[in-house]
Design an enzyme around this catalytic site. Structure first.
Site, mmCIF file in Angstrom:
data_model
loop_
_atom_site.group_PDB
_atom_site.id
_atom_site.type_symbol
_atom_site.label_atom_id
_atom_site.label_comp_id
_atom_site.label_asym_id
_atom_site.label_seq_id
_atom_site.Cartn_x
_atom_site.Cartn_y
_atom_site.Cartn_z
ATOM 1 N N CYS A 197 0.874 -1.172 0.000
ATOM 2 C CA CYS A 197 0.000 0.000 0.000
ATOM 3 C C CYS A 197 0.913 1.224 0.000
ATOM 4 O O CYS A 197 2.002 1.189 -0.566
ATOM 5 C CB CYS A 197 -0.977 -0.025 1.170
ATOM 6 S SG CYS A 197 -0.210 0.010 2.808
ATOM 7 N N TRP A 198 0.502 2.322 0.622
ATOM 8 C CA TRP A 198 1.334 3.527 0.600
ATOM 9 C C TRP A 198 2.515 3.418 1.573
ATOM 10 O O TRP A 198 3.660 3.624 1.208
ATOM 11 C CB TRP A 198 0.472 4.744 0.912
ATOM 12 C CG TRP A 198 1.243 6.014 1.208
ATOM 13 C CD1 TRP A 198 1.166 6.770 2.328
ATOM 14 C CD2 TRP A 198 2.188 6.677 0.355
ATOM 15 N NE1 TRP A 198 2.010 7.857 2.237
ATOM 16 C CE2 TRP A 198 2.659 7.829 1.031
ATOM 17 C CE3 TRP A 198 2.711 6.403 -0.913
ATOM 18 C CZ2 TRP A 198 3.598 8.708 0.498
ATOM 19 C CZ3 TRP A 198 3.663 7.284 -1.452
ATOM 20 C CH2 TRP A 198 4.085 8.411 -0.748
#
Length: 346
Positions: free
Chosen positions: A91-92
């Site tokens: 993800c981020w």
């Protein structure tokens, strides 16, 4: 759950699932990654608002409310994307979003490899990569010299290495550069693709690259890389103007006249009113050699000014050639490069 450093993650052979929102993926992603968003763009925005305006606990609960009903569909989509059921995932920041999807996919029988610190760590490495020193060889020449064709010949020549900036940017670098090209990527995606291309090139051999200004269309060459290119030795193809006109006229003659006219209009201030009207009339009449002659007056003047020697820049080697035959010009170029390298080594 296995968490991997970026280098470990990149060396694994499995498909990459990016669980960030669609808008984040569209802005930029690891080349080749597949999008499996945990939240829609709207859901992500609502969670962010809840986090800022209410509390982290409220944001987590809202995320769970969104996640719950879509778990089954996500697992099915993951199986469609990766039938082999072993994946890399990020993800981020390598936090709750990837953790939640990892839990779901492991429940569904996947083996999951998680990127520690997520896409943020990947982007840091991308930007750092442009400062890595390399042995650049810059290929110059006036507009229509066939530099890109020579680069492609070089790429097919054993022992020669090439970075095709215009290919990565989907743009040929001039006011006409977007014609016939796919849409340009975002700046972020351009940087990601550029870093991936650099990673495929050895660090201890010369690499050919076309002489470019800092801007290629609406994209910008990263500063650390451009500084290296600007300081690199340059070989300049000297192609007779008549050959360049013939080459460009043949290329532009195959394109949409309306797009050519729009490109000429963008140059109006630089060409001047009279030359602009004459070039537009030439396009309308199908007289592409005349159109090219008029536009080349501006481009040749601009590029020749850029070639003016400056004390702080390395010397240039001029390579006279008879025409635009890419194979022949590549031979001339390699002979000139070999001679230059031999003379500077003594």
């Amino acid at each position: 759950m296995p968490r991997h450093s970026l280098s470990e993650f990149q060396n694994l052979p499995y498909p990459i699932l990016d669980v960030r929102a669609p808008i984040e993926f569209a802005q930029g992603h690891v080349p080749g990654a597949l999008s499996l968003p945990l939240f829609t763009d709207e859901e992500r925005a609502r969670i962010g608002t809840a986090y800022k305006q209410v509390s982290q606990e409220r944001a987590v609960h809202l995320g769970l409310e969104f996640f719950g009903p879509k778990m089954s569909a996500m697992a099915k989509q993951a199986k469609k994307l990766v039938p082999g059921k072993e994946v890399r995932l990020h993800c981020w920041r390598g936090g709750m979003r990837s953790g939640a999807v990892l839990w779901l996919l492991e429940l569904a029988g996947f083996k999951v490899h998680l990127l520690d610190h997520g896409y943020k760590e990947y982007r840091r490495a991308v930007l750092d990569s442009f400062a890595q020193p390399r042995q650049w060889r810059v290929l110059g020449g006036l507009t229509g010299s066939g530099k890109t064709d020579v680069l492609h010949e070089l790429a097919a020549t054993p022992g020669q290495y090439v970075l095709d900036l215009e290919g990565l940017a989907h743009h040929k670098g001039s006011a006409f550069g977007a014609i016939g090209q796919p849409a340009q990527p975002t700046q972020e995606q351009f940087e990601n693709n550029l870093a991936a291309a650099l990673a495929q090139l050895p660090t201890d051999v010369p690499i050919w690259v076309e002489d470019e200004s800092r801007q290629i269309g609406r994209l910008t060459i990263p500063a650390a890389l451009f500084t290296q290119l600007h300081a690199a030795p340059r070989w300049v193809l000297e192609v007779p103007r008549a050959a360049r006109v013939a080459k460009l006229a043949a290329e532009y003659g195959a394109e949409d006249p309306q797009l050519l006219a729009e490109a000429i209009e963008r140059l109006r201030k630089r060409l001047g009113g009279l030359a602009t009207q004459q070039a537009l009339a030439a396009v309308a009449a199908g007289d592409f050699p005349l159109m090219v002659e008029l536009v080349l007056d501006y481009y040749d003047k601009t590029y020749t000014y850029g070639l003016a020697p400056r004390p702080e820049e390395p010397p240039r080697t001029f390579v006279p050639v008879a025409g635009c035959d890419a194979a022949q010009n590549t031979e001339h170029l390699l002979r000139a490069a070999s001679a230059t390298t031999a003379s500077t080594s003594h």
